[in-house]
Design a protein around this motif. Structure first.
Motif, PDB file in Angstrom:
ATOM      1  N   GLN A  23       2.599 -13.036   6.985  1.00  0.00           N
ATOM      2  CA  GLN A  23       1.324 -13.586   6.533  1.00  0.00           C
ATOM      3  C   GLN A  23       1.294 -13.762   5.008  1.00  0.00           C
ATOM      4  O   GLN A  23       0.309 -13.458   4.342  1.00  0.00           O
ATOM      5  CB  GLN A  23       0.155 -12.714   6.995  1.00  0.00           C
ATOM      6  N   LEU A  24       2.399 -14.252   4.465  1.00  0.00           N
ATOM      7  CA  LEU A  24       2.484 -14.509   3.029  1.00  0.00           C
ATOM      8  C   LEU A  24       2.004 -15.927   2.764  1.00  0.00           C
ATOM      9  O   LEU A  24       2.436 -16.869   3.407  1.00  0.00           O
ATOM     10  CB  LEU A  24       3.917 -14.328   2.539  1.00  0.00           C
ATOM     11  N   GLN A  25       1.109 -16.062   1.806  1.00  0.00           N
ATOM     12  CA  GLN A  25       0.487 -17.353   1.535  1.00  0.00           C
ATOM     13  C   GLN A  25       1.019 -18.038   0.285  1.00  0.00           C
ATOM     14  O   GLN A  25       0.839 -19.230   0.123  1.00  0.00           O
ATOM     15  CB  GLN A  25      -1.029 -17.172   1.413  1.00  0.00           C
ATOM     16  N   SER A  26       1.612 -17.283  -0.624  1.00  0.00           N
ATOM     17  CA  SER A  26       2.043 -17.886  -1.879  1.00  0.00           C
ATOM     18  C   SER A  26       3.474 -17.483  -2.208  1.00  0.00           C
ATOM     19  O   SER A  26       3.976 -16.481  -1.715  1.00  0.00           O
ATOM     20  CB  SER A  26       1.106 -17.464  -3.013  1.00  0.00           C
ATOM     21  N   LEU A  27       4.097 -18.293  -3.050  1.00  0.00           N
ATOM     22  CA  LEU A  27       5.457 -18.030  -3.502  1.00  0.00           C
ATOM     23  C   LEU A  27       5.460 -18.077  -5.019  1.00  0.00           C
ATOM     24  O   LEU A  27       4.661 -18.795  -5.611  1.00  0.00           O
ATOM     25  CB  LEU A  27       6.410 -19.079  -2.931  1.00  0.00           C
ATOM     26  N   PRO A  28       6.302 -17.384  -5.736  1.00  0.00           N
ATOM     27  CA  PRO A  28       7.305 -16.469  -5.176  1.00  0.00           C
ATOM     28  C   PRO A  28       6.649 -15.176  -4.685  1.00  0.00           C
ATOM     29  O   PRO A  28       5.548 -14.826  -5.100  1.00  0.00           O
ATOM     30  CB  PRO A  28       8.224 -16.186  -6.364  1.00  0.00           C
ATOM     31  N   GLN A  29       7.328 -14.488  -3.822  1.00  0.00           N
ATOM     32  CA  GLN A  29       6.809 -13.269  -3.222  1.00  0.00           C
ATOM     33  C   GLN A  29       7.910 -12.217  -3.170  1.00  0.00           C
ATOM     34  O   GLN A  29       9.055 -12.528  -2.878  1.00  0.00           O
ATOM     35  CB  GLN A  29       6.320 -13.551  -1.801  1.00  0.00           C
ATOM     36  N   VAL A  30       7.559 -10.971  -3.467  1.00  0.00           N
ATOM     37  CA  VAL A  30       8.490  -9.846  -3.364  1.00  0.00           C
ATOM     38  C   VAL A  30       8.043  -9.018  -2.169  1.00  0.00           C
ATOM     39  O   VAL A  30       6.874  -8.657  -2.066  1.00  0.00           O
ATOM     40  CB  VAL A  30       8.477  -8.990  -4.654  1.00  0.00           C
ATOM     41  N   VAL A  31       8.988  -8.746  -1.267  1.00  0.00           N
ATOM     42  CA  VAL A  31       8.693  -7.958  -0.073  1.00  0.00           C
ATOM     43  C   VAL A  31       9.690  -6.817  -0.006  1.00  0.00           C
ATOM     44  O   VAL A  31      10.891  -7.023  -0.148  1.00  0.00           O
ATOM     45  CB  VAL A  31       8.780  -8.815   1.209  1.00  0.00           C
ATOM     46  N   ALA A  32       9.192  -5.614   0.211  1.00  0.00           N
ATOM     47  CA  ALA A  32      10.056  -4.431   0.269  1.00  0.00           C
ATOM     48  C   ALA A  32      10.316  -4.049   1.720  1.00  0.00           C
ATOM     49  O   ALA A  32       9.395  -3.972   2.525  1.00  0.00           O
ATOM     50  CB  ALA A  32       9.390  -3.269  -0.458  1.00  0.00           C
ATOM     51  N   TYR A  33      11.582  -3.822   2.013  1.00  0.00           N
ATOM     52  CA  TYR A  33      12.001  -3.286   3.313  1.00  0.00           C
ATOM     53  C   TYR A  33      12.589  -1.923   3.025  1.00  0.00           C
ATOM     54  O   TYR A  33      13.632  -1.815   2.401  1.00  0.00           O
ATOM     55  CB  TYR A  33      13.055  -4.184   3.946  1.00  0.00           C
ATOM     56  N   ARG A  34      11.932  -0.881   3.483  1.00  0.00           N
ATOM     57  CA  ARG A  34      12.386   0.471   3.168  1.00  0.00           C
ATOM     58  C   ARG A  34      12.757   1.220   4.431  1.00  0.00           C
ATOM     59  O   ARG A  34      11.898   1.564   5.237  1.00  0.00           O
ATOM     60  CB  ARG A  34      11.304   1.230   2.429  1.00  0.00           C
ATOM     61  N   ARG A  35      14.039   1.476   4.577  1.00  0.00           N
ATOM     62  CA  ARG A  35      14.573   2.331   5.637  1.00  0.00           C
ATOM     63  C   ARG A  35      13.949   2.068   7.003  1.00  0.00           C
ATOM     64  O   ARG A  35      13.483   2.972   7.672  1.00  0.00           O
ATOM     65  CB  ARG A  35      14.407   3.792   5.250  1.00  0.00           C
ATOM     66  N   GLY A  36      13.900   0.819   7.392  1.00  0.00           N
ATOM     67  CA  GLY A  36      13.418   0.472   8.720  1.00  0.00           C
ATOM     68  C   GLY A  36      11.913   0.452   8.873  1.00  0.00           C
ATOM     69  O   GLY A  36      11.398   0.171   9.941  1.00  0.00           O
ATOM     70  N   ALA A  37      11.178   0.755   7.811  1.00  0.00           N
ATOM     71  CA  ALA A  37       9.716   0.736   7.888  1.00  0.00           C
ATOM     72  C   ALA A  37       9.219  -0.709   7.881  1.00  0.00           C
ATOM     73  O   ALA A  37       9.959  -1.645   7.570  1.00  0.00           O
ATOM     74  CB  ALA A  37       9.107   1.510   6.721  1.00  0.00           C
ATOM     75  N   ARG A  38       7.966  -0.882   8.211  1.00  0.00           N
ATOM     76  CA  ARG A  38       7.363  -2.210   8.223  1.00  0.00           C
ATOM     77  C   ARG A  38       7.470  -2.846   6.840  1.00  0.00           C
ATOM     78  O   ARG A  38       7.243  -2.180   5.830  1.00  0.00           O
ATOM     79  CB  ARG A  38       5.900  -2.064   8.622  1.00  0.00           C
ATOM     80  N   PRO A  39       7.795  -4.138   6.761  1.00  0.00           N
ATOM     81  CA  PRO A  39       7.880  -4.809   5.456  1.00  0.00           C
ATOM     82  C   PRO A  39       6.563  -4.693   4.702  1.00  0.00           C
ATOM     83  O   PRO A  39       5.490  -4.779   5.275  1.00  0.00           O
ATOM     84  CB  PRO A  39       8.169  -6.263   5.824  1.00  0.00           C
ATOM     85  N   GLU A  40       6.675  -4.492   3.401  1.00  0.00           N
ATOM     86  CA  GLU A  40       5.502  -4.278   2.563  1.00  0.00           C
ATOM     87  C   GLU A  40       5.508  -5.268   1.408  1.00  0.00           C
ATOM     88  O   GLU A  40       6.342  -5.171   0.509  1.00  0.00           O
ATOM     89  CB  GLU A  40       5.551  -2.845   2.025  1.00  0.00           C
ATOM     90  N   PRO A  41       4.585  -6.243   1.394  1.00  0.00           N
ATOM     91  CA  PRO A  41       4.524  -7.170   0.260  1.00  0.00           C
ATOM     92  C   PRO A  41       4.127  -6.439  -1.017  1.00  0.00           C
ATOM     93  O   PRO A  41       3.256  -5.578  -1.015  1.00  0.00           O
ATOM     94  CB  PRO A  41       3.451  -8.175   0.672  1.00  0.00           C
ATOM     95  N   TYR A  42       4.791  -6.781  -2.103  1.00  0.00           N
ATOM     96  CA  TYR A  42       4.514  -6.206  -3.418  1.00  0.00           C
ATOM     97  C   TYR A  42       3.369  -6.985  -4.042  1.00  0.00           C
ATOM     98  O   TYR A  42       3.398  -8.216  -4.091  1.00  0.00           O
ATOM     99  CB  TYR A  42       5.777  -6.292  -4.273  1.00  0.00           C
ATOM    100  N   ALA A  43       2.368  -6.280  -4.549  1.00  0.00           N
ATOM    101  CA  ALA A  43       1.182  -6.941  -5.084  1.00  0.00           C
ATOM    102  C   ALA A  43       1.085  -6.863  -6.607  1.00  0.00           C
ATOM    103  O   ALA A  43       0.103  -7.320  -7.171  1.00  0.00           O
ATOM    104  CB  ALA A  43      -0.074  -6.329  -4.463  1.00  0.00           C
ATOM    105  N   GLY A  44       2.078  -6.291  -7.269  1.00  0.00           N
ATOM    106  CA  GLY A  44       2.008  -6.124  -8.718  1.00  0.00           C
ATOM    107  C   GLY A  44       2.523  -7.321  -9.478  1.00  0.00           C
ATOM    108  O   GLY A  44       2.920  -8.336  -8.906  1.00  0.00           O
ATOM    109  N   PRO A  45       2.543  -7.186 -10.805  1.00  0.00           N
ATOM    110  CA  PRO A  45       3.043  -8.268 -11.655  1.00  0.00           C
ATOM    111  C   PRO A  45       4.549  -8.482 -11.468  1.00  0.00           C
ATOM    112  O   PRO A  45       5.269  -7.550 -11.149  1.00  0.00           O
ATOM    113  CB  PRO A  45       2.730  -7.797 -13.069  1.00  0.00           C
ATOM    114  N   HIS A  46       4.989  -9.704 -11.664  1.00  0.00           N
ATOM    115  CA  HIS A  46       6.400 -10.039 -11.474  1.00  0.00           C
ATOM    116  C   HIS A  46       7.197  -9.945 -12.767  1.00  0.00           C
ATOM    117  O   HIS A  46       8.192 -10.630 -12.943  1.00  0.00           O
ATOM    118  CB  HIS A  46       6.532 -11.436 -10.862  1.00  0.00           C
ATOM    119  N   ALA A  47       6.789  -9.078 -13.662  1.00  0.00           N
ATOM    120  CA  ALA A  47       7.523  -8.819 -14.899  1.00  0.00           C
ATOM    121  C   ALA A  47       8.587  -7.755 -14.622  1.00  0.00           C
ATOM    122  O   ALA A  47       8.516  -7.025 -13.630  1.00  0.00           O
ATOM    123  CB  ALA A  47       6.568  -8.345 -15.984  1.00  0.00           C
ATOM    124  N   VAL A  48       9.564  -7.654 -15.503  1.00  0.00           N
ATOM    125  CA  VAL A  48      10.710  -6.766 -15.276  1.00  0.00           C
ATOM    126  C   VAL A  48      10.302  -5.299 -15.143  1.00  0.00           C
ATOM    127  O   VAL A  48      10.665  -4.625 -14.179  1.00  0.00           O
ATOM    128  CB  VAL A  48      11.763  -6.941 -16.397  1.00  0.00           C
TER     129      VAL A  48
END
Length: 106
Positions: A23-48
């Motif tokens: 259910q991602l609506q915009s790009l670019p998007q960062v999504v975390a996959y952690r050890r088999g857990a449900r994918p979690e979209p990152y909601a923070g700033p895209h700075a380093v």
């Protein structure tokens, strides 16, 4: 710290269906996959710096062992003036004779 990163073409059919599933609506998007857990979209700033901080949290153990009463109080955000903290320290000291602020509880 090693955190694998991947880039996906959102126009490719496989990845388009993945974006729809997440259910991602915009790009670019960062999504975390952690050890088999449900994918979690990152909601923070895209700075380093924020991305590195987020990756460090993902790479850290899911839980940490709290070995002393003081560590437990700090984890709970309770200060020395808290009545519950004072009572717990006094009870630990009465029972063990240890420094009630950092006495081992495990």
């Amino acid at each position: 710290m090693k955190v694998p990163l991947a880039r996906a073409d959102a126009d490719a059919p496989f990845f388009r269906s993945l974006l729809d599933e997440l259910q991602l609506q915009s790009l670019p998007q960062v999504v975390a996959y952690r050890r088999g857990a449900r994918p979690e979209p990152y909601a923070g700033p895209h700075a380093v710096a924020p991305l590195i901080e987020y990756a460090a949290k993902l790479a850290a153990p899911a839980a940490r062992e709290l070995k002393t009463l003081g560590e437990i109080f700090r984890f709970l955000g309770r200060g020395d003036d808290d009545e519950g903290v004072k009572a717990a320290r006094a009870a630990l000291y009465a029972e063990t004779g240890d420094d009630a602020a950092e006495g081992v509880v495990a």
